[in-house]
Scaffold this motif. Sequence first.
Motif, PDB file in Angstrom:
ATOM      1  N   GLY A 360      29.838  49.857 -40.581  1.00  0.00           N
ATOM      2  CA  GLY A 360      30.666  48.679 -40.300  1.00  0.00           C
ATOM      3  C   GLY A 360      30.405  48.023 -38.967  1.00  0.00           C
ATOM      4  O   GLY A 360      30.997  46.985 -38.655  1.00  0.00           O
ATOM      5  N   MET A 361      29.511  48.592 -38.146  1.00  0.00           N
ATOM      6  CA  MET A 361      29.244  48.016 -36.837  1.00  0.00           C
ATOM      7  C   MET A 361      28.652  46.614 -36.984  1.00  0.00           C
ATOM      8  O   MET A 361      27.730  46.400 -37.766  1.00  0.00           O
ATOM      9  CB  MET A 361      28.291  48.910 -36.058  1.00  0.00           C
ATOM     10  CG  MET A 361      28.098  48.508 -34.607  1.00  0.00           C
ATOM     11  SD  MET A 361      26.965  49.617 -33.768  1.00  0.00           S
ATOM     12  CE  MET A 361      27.048  49.008 -32.094  1.00  0.00           C
ATOM     13  N   HIS A 362      29.175  45.663 -36.243  1.00  0.00           N
ATOM     14  CA  HIS A 362      28.751  44.259 -36.232  1.00  0.00           C
ATOM     15  C   HIS A 362      29.114  43.522 -37.517  1.00  0.00           C
ATOM     16  O   HIS A 362      28.607  42.420 -37.748  1.00  0.00           O
ATOM     17  CB  HIS A 362      27.235  44.125 -35.992  1.00  0.00           C
ATOM     18  CG  HIS A 362      26.783  44.658 -34.673  1.00  0.00           C
ATOM     19  ND1 HIS A 362      25.459  44.878 -34.369  1.00  0.00           N
ATOM     20  CD2 HIS A 362      27.481  45.032 -33.573  1.00  0.00           C
ATOM     21  CE1 HIS A 362      25.361  45.355 -33.141  1.00  0.00           C
ATOM     22  NE2 HIS A 362      26.575  45.452 -32.639  1.00  0.00           N
ATOM     23  N   ASN A 363      29.984  44.109 -38.368  1.00  0.00           N
ATOM     24  CA  ASN A 363      30.447  43.342 -39.526  1.00  0.00           C
ATOM     25  C   ASN A 363      31.165  42.088 -39.048  1.00  0.00           C
ATOM     26  O   ASN A 363      31.921  42.120 -38.076  1.00  0.00           O
ATOM     27  CB  ASN A 363      31.407  44.180 -40.377  1.00  0.00           C
ATOM     28  CG  ASN A 363      30.668  45.018 -41.405  1.00  0.00           C
ATOM     29  OD1 ASN A 363      29.438  45.021 -41.461  1.00  0.00           O
ATOM     30  ND2 ASN A 363      31.411  45.749 -42.208  1.00  0.00           N
ATOM     31  N   ALA A 364      30.947  40.987 -39.773  1.00  0.00           N
ATOM     32  CA  ALA A 364      31.522  39.711 -39.350  1.00  0.00           C
ATOM     33  C   ALA A 364      33.040  39.732 -39.396  1.00  0.00           C
ATOM     34  O   ALA A 364      33.699  39.112 -38.566  1.00  0.00           O
ATOM     35  CB  ALA A 364      30.986  38.585 -40.235  1.00  0.00           C
ATOM     36  N   LEU A 540      29.027  26.095 -35.147  1.00  0.00           N
ATOM     37  CA  LEU A 540      28.950  27.539 -34.930  1.00  0.00           C
ATOM     38  C   LEU A 540      29.993  28.267 -35.771  1.00  0.00           C
ATOM     39  O   LEU A 540      29.726  29.331 -36.328  1.00  0.00           O
ATOM     40  CB  LEU A 540      29.163  27.843 -33.446  1.00  0.00           C
ATOM     41  CG  LEU A 540      28.139  27.210 -32.503  1.00  0.00           C
ATOM     42  CD1 LEU A 540      28.585  27.337 -31.068  1.00  0.00           C
ATOM     43  CD2 LEU A 540      26.779  27.843 -32.696  1.00  0.00           C
ATOM     44  N   VAL A 541      31.188  27.702 -35.859  1.00  0.00           N
ATOM     45  CA  VAL A 541      32.243  28.300 -36.667  1.00  0.00           C
ATOM     46  C   VAL A 541      31.816  28.386 -38.123  1.00  0.00           C
ATOM     47  O   VAL A 541      32.105  29.368 -38.817  1.00  0.00           O
ATOM     48  CB  VAL A 541      33.556  27.490 -36.530  1.00  0.00           C
ATOM     49  CG1 VAL A 541      34.556  27.889 -37.610  1.00  0.00           C
ATOM     50  CG2 VAL A 541      34.167  27.705 -35.151  1.00  0.00           C
ATOM     51  N   ARG A 545      32.114  31.702 -40.416  1.00  0.00           N
ATOM     52  CA  ARG A 545      32.957  31.690 -41.614  1.00  0.00           C
ATOM     53  C   ARG A 545      32.175  32.141 -42.840  1.00  0.00           C
ATOM     54  O   ARG A 545      32.689  32.899 -43.672  1.00  0.00           O
ATOM     55  CB  ARG A 545      33.554  30.298 -41.828  1.00  0.00           C
ATOM     56  CG  ARG A 545      34.502  29.871 -40.730  1.00  0.00           C
ATOM     57  CD  ARG A 545      35.168  28.544 -41.038  1.00  0.00           C
ATOM     58  NE  ARG A 545      36.116  28.648 -42.137  1.00  0.00           N
ATOM     59  CZ  ARG A 545      36.974  27.696 -42.485  1.00  0.00           C
ATOM     60  NH1 ARG A 545      36.990  26.552 -41.799  1.00  0.00           N
ATOM     61  NH2 ARG A 545      37.795  27.856 -43.482  1.00  0.00           N
ATOM     62  N   VAL A 546      30.948  31.686 -42.960  1.00  0.00           N
ATOM     63  CA  VAL A 546      30.117  32.115 -44.086  1.00  0.00           C
ATOM     64  C   VAL A 546      29.858  33.623 -43.994  1.00  0.00           C
ATOM     65  O   VAL A 546      29.932  34.349 -44.982  1.00  0.00           O
ATOM     66  CB  VAL A 546      28.782  31.342 -44.112  1.00  0.00           C
ATOM     67  CG1 VAL A 546      27.814  31.959 -45.105  1.00  0.00           C
ATOM     68  CG2 VAL A 546      29.035  29.889 -44.462  1.00  0.00           C
TER      69      VAL A 546
END
Length: 599
Positions: A360-364, A540-541, A545-546
Amino acid sequence: MVLSLLSKRCLISRRIFVQGFLTSRTRMISPVASNCPFILKTNLSTTTALNLRYERTEEDEKLDSFLKETTSTDDFFADADRFPSFNSIGIESQVLLDRLENMLPSKDNFRPSAVQAASFAAISSGKDVSIGAETGSGKTLAYLLPIIDDILKRKREARNEDGSIGHLGYDYARAIILVPNKELASQVLRMASELTGGARSIIWDTNGENIMLSHDEEPMEECDIVRLGIFPGNLKSPEDYKPIRLSVNEPVDNPPLDIIIATPAALGPIGVNPKNINMFADIQTIVIDEADMLLDGGYLRPLNDVLLGFKRADKLDVSFGVVKTQHVLVAATLPDMGLKSAQAYVQRKFPYATRVTMKGMHNARHYGLKDQTIWIQDDYDEEMPKKKRMERLIEILKRSPSEATDADDREDGVGLAGEKVMIFLNSANDVDSATAALTRAGVNAVPFHAKVSLSERTENLKRFRKYDPNASIPDPDAVPVLVSTDLAARGLDISDVTSVVQLQFAGNVVSHLHRMGRCGRAGNRDGKGVVFYGGVESELVAVVRVAEDEQQTMVLEGNEIDDNESESGGKVQNAFSRKRGFTKKRKKIARKQQYDTEF
């Protein structure tokens, strides 16, 4: 030359030290507890330990296979069949298990997290370890448990008939834990004390003062107390620190500290001076918590000063009985921006470290968020977007969750009344302005940033911690809203935070991930995230979001979005940099908008 670095006093104590050091320290880095999922059977002599970093063994392969299984889960907790309890990960001390049960009274939570199950075996191997797991996954306990378990086992084995404790294999301390600032030092001390004997285990507190034990405390055997201390700043030698001075010069009546908690700024000057090699040769494990933060900017030089002390000690002749220092690096994010990134630094300095990297590390989207993040965009025709954002925020903070559920026509259909909320902005001035505006509107809020005095920050954090969103009668001194810069986004573990609001979008993706990880911690999936944005942030957002919708893993490298990619907004891995990604992108968009306007 080596002998000249050692004082006569230390050489006298070294005779005692060497007798117990090899057996005690070898015990720490040899077989993992018998009830661990697998057993390292190697009896690690000093020479073998020195070679472990360069020659892979059968035990290394077993550990790699074990870590591959335990780190592959998306869940917060470790597999229930393999790790139904904390003793199943290898903890031997019954005292520690009992304290864990008191610390985690809920039966649902009284089992190890995935990172704790993986890290116990890795750290107990005695090799360098790099731990990477998303914020709120239980990393602090992950490194505390194997160290405290080892200390308690040593004390039981070294107990004399009169209850006193014999030599434990160290004169200064068993381990040092490095953290970026005093707030985190205090937090680690508070968490560790629950497992080490309570207030009586704290020998030196955050104010650099002795702790006086209260007379009404229940009796406790000396072998069940793990001695803790925070290392103060502005010292020239280890012996300027009273607990060390007493334990080194009057060891019979003054046992050493077992764990020292320090900041690089406090310990760096000690590491630079070669005369202090005795202490660094004696410390067996150094934990570098919030490693990516310490490996960046103003923290890096004092951190390197600390590591220099251990590097000198590791070069001592093996005849002194000194085993190479174990380095444990812990981080929720390890950005990779090339040769000078935190990840590259770790790989370069610790190429043979065992990697414990959770899936799960760096999951958005953080594990603990119950629903998708709520994104609130500025009105394009709004002349005062800051004022409009504040008005919307106040409305949200005063609106109950039930009212928000019924308001399907609202763009910002969320209500946070009665919740425990952290609000993030990008500068101290903006935090002060937002706090003042909230207070004028009748919202009980306090600020938290570096320009607030340490005493006031501590008090504000204390009042925010007190707030219980589930309490039928709120504490009159408690505060439900903490308005902060990113100072509170890293490491601080505040229970029961239900919502995170970014009133200003984060300056980079690392800060974004840390901010969103302040709620829904310790396996809870009840967090809410609200992000305000507009203008040049919009592009950037869209990328974030994607990534959240698809639960992508964010690869933290590169500076630019690949505009040739699909309509999904470009490659996530190219969207952000460690420091300047957002800023550079904003400038690029602004220049493009100006060009389009002029021509």
